[in-house]
Design a protein around this motif. Structure first.
Motif, PDB file in Angstrom:
ATOM      1  N   ALA A  69      48.172   6.940  96.598  1.00 17.55           N
ATOM      2  CA  ALA A  69      49.282   7.512  95.825  1.00 17.55           C
ATOM      3  C   ALA A  69      50.191   6.465  95.203  1.00 17.55           C
ATOM      4  CB  ALA A  69      50.086   8.467  96.708  1.00 17.55           C
ATOM      5  N   SER A  70      50.450   5.370  95.899  1.00  7.53           N
ATOM      6  CA  SER A  70      51.384   4.363  95.374  1.00  7.53           C
ATOM      7  C   SER A  70      50.730   2.998  95.194  1.00  7.53           C
ATOM      8  CB  SER A  70      52.594   4.237  96.311  1.00  7.53           C
ATOM      9  OG  SER A  70      52.177   3.863  97.608  1.00  7.53           O
ATOM     10  N   GLU A  97      50.048  11.828  90.447  1.00  7.81           N
ATOM     11  CA  GLU A  97      51.090  10.811  90.623  1.00  7.81           C
ATOM     12  C   GLU A  97      51.490  10.160  89.306  1.00  7.81           C
ATOM     13  OE1 GLU A  97      52.589  10.283  93.505  1.00  7.81           O
ATOM     14  OE2 GLU A  97      51.322  11.801  94.457  1.00  7.81           O
TER      15      GLU A  97
END
Length: 337
Positions: A69-70, A97
């Protein structure tokens, strides 16, 4: 730099360790909960690398969304035949995202059926708006040697010079040196086809042949790699580099190579199915042999060694019959591009 490594096998584990020791925040994703728990609590992955103590900052997870996700960069270090399914899930998460990480392929193989290289699978599976530059990382790199900080050199290939330079910055240290290449096709094909040749190298060892035979197999196998690569637009000189000759040497001469071990056991009379059932790791050269057979047939490229290995694996042709047939081929010049 927040970096995610997808794949908690031997190469994924040691690559995560290298990146963490280089100062990056690393998450490693795997499907085996027990394995991931071991990474988080004991900082080891003994099923694959008994002597590796992983950097304690590495975070393991079985949650793919949490893993990517990041992430500023995602390393794909999973078996080739599983990459499409995982990449499609990654693409869906990134679309939610809305960010575009670098995508680094650190696996080696060709997809069965489609015959696609891994960079092609990633391009097809992850939507362009959330797909950063794709970089292929390949070369002679047995995880067991990297784990003990043996000097290792790899090639980073991409169509984007800045992306290649970024991988150099992220991965290089006092025992890892990264070179760059714009020849993505050549680097990927070299890394895939050498696994097929390595099965042959193991097989001749298992049959009792010596160093002369090994040298012949590797040299003529390299010619086949370059011949197929050239048919698909690769630079033949790429196959003289780390992702070709370099990777071929290490995979055809080391007992750390699961492809070599598979071939060696074939040469000693074990059945392929028994070997695959008991190896404990994916033998990439087996499905790649099928893909190379199909690809060379499609391109009408002569690859007698790879074809002989394919016939042993998929058509149950006796090894000695295959060797006799290779030695009985019509005489020809050595340089035959």
């Amino acid at each position: 730099m927040q970096i995610t490594v997808l794949g908690s096998g031997s190469w994924g584990s040691v690559l995560a360790d290298v990146l963490a020791r280089n100062g990056h925040a690393v998450t490693i994703y795997g499907r085996n909960a027990q394995e991931i728990n071991e990474i988080n609590t004991d900082h080891t992955n003994k099923h694959y690398l008994a002597d590796l103590h992983m950097d304690e900052s590495i975070v393991g997870t079985t949650d793919l969304h949490q893993a990517v996700a990041s992430a500023a960069a995602i390393f794909f270090v999973i078996p080739t035949q599983a990459i499409r399914g995982v990449a499609e899930k990654v693409g869906a998460i990134l679309s939610e995202e809305g960010h575009r990480p670098f995508l680094i392929s650190a696996a080696k193989g060709l997809e069965e059926g489609t015959l696609y290289r891994i960079s092609q699978i990633l391009t097809q599976s992850i939507p362009a708006p959330v797909r950063g530059d794709i970089i292929v990382l390949s070369g002679p790199s047995h995880a067991e040697d990297v784990a003990r900080h043996d000097i290792t050199t790899l090639t980073a290939a991409s169509t984007n010079e800045d992306a290649m330079a970024w991988v150099q910055w992220v991965v290089m240290n006092d025992f890892m040196r990264i070179y760059t290449s714009p020849d993505v096709v050549g680097v990927e094909l070299g890394g895939a086809i050498k696994n097929v040749i390595a099965i042959g190298a193991g097989a001749i060892h298992g049959l009792g042949y010596g160093d002369n035979t090994k040298a012949a197999l590797m040299t003529r196998g390299l010619a086949e790699m370059a011949r197929l690569g050239a048919a698909f637009g690769a630079d033949p000189l790429t196959f003289s580099g780390l992702s070709g000759l370099g990777d071929l040497i290490v995979t055809c001469t080391s007992t750390n190579s699961r492809n070599w071990r598979c071939g060696n056991r074939l040469g000693q009379g074990e059945s392929l199915q028994h070997i695959l059932n008991t190896m404990g790791m994916v033998v990439e050269g087996v499905p790649t042999a099928q893909a190379v057979h199909d690809l060379s047939s499609q391109a009408q490229v002569d690859m007698p060694i790879c074809e002989a290995i394919y016939e042993v694996l998929y058509r149950h042709r006796p090894l000695q019959d295959s060797i006799d047939a290779l030695m009985g081929r019509i005489a020809k010049p050595e340089i035959d591009f």
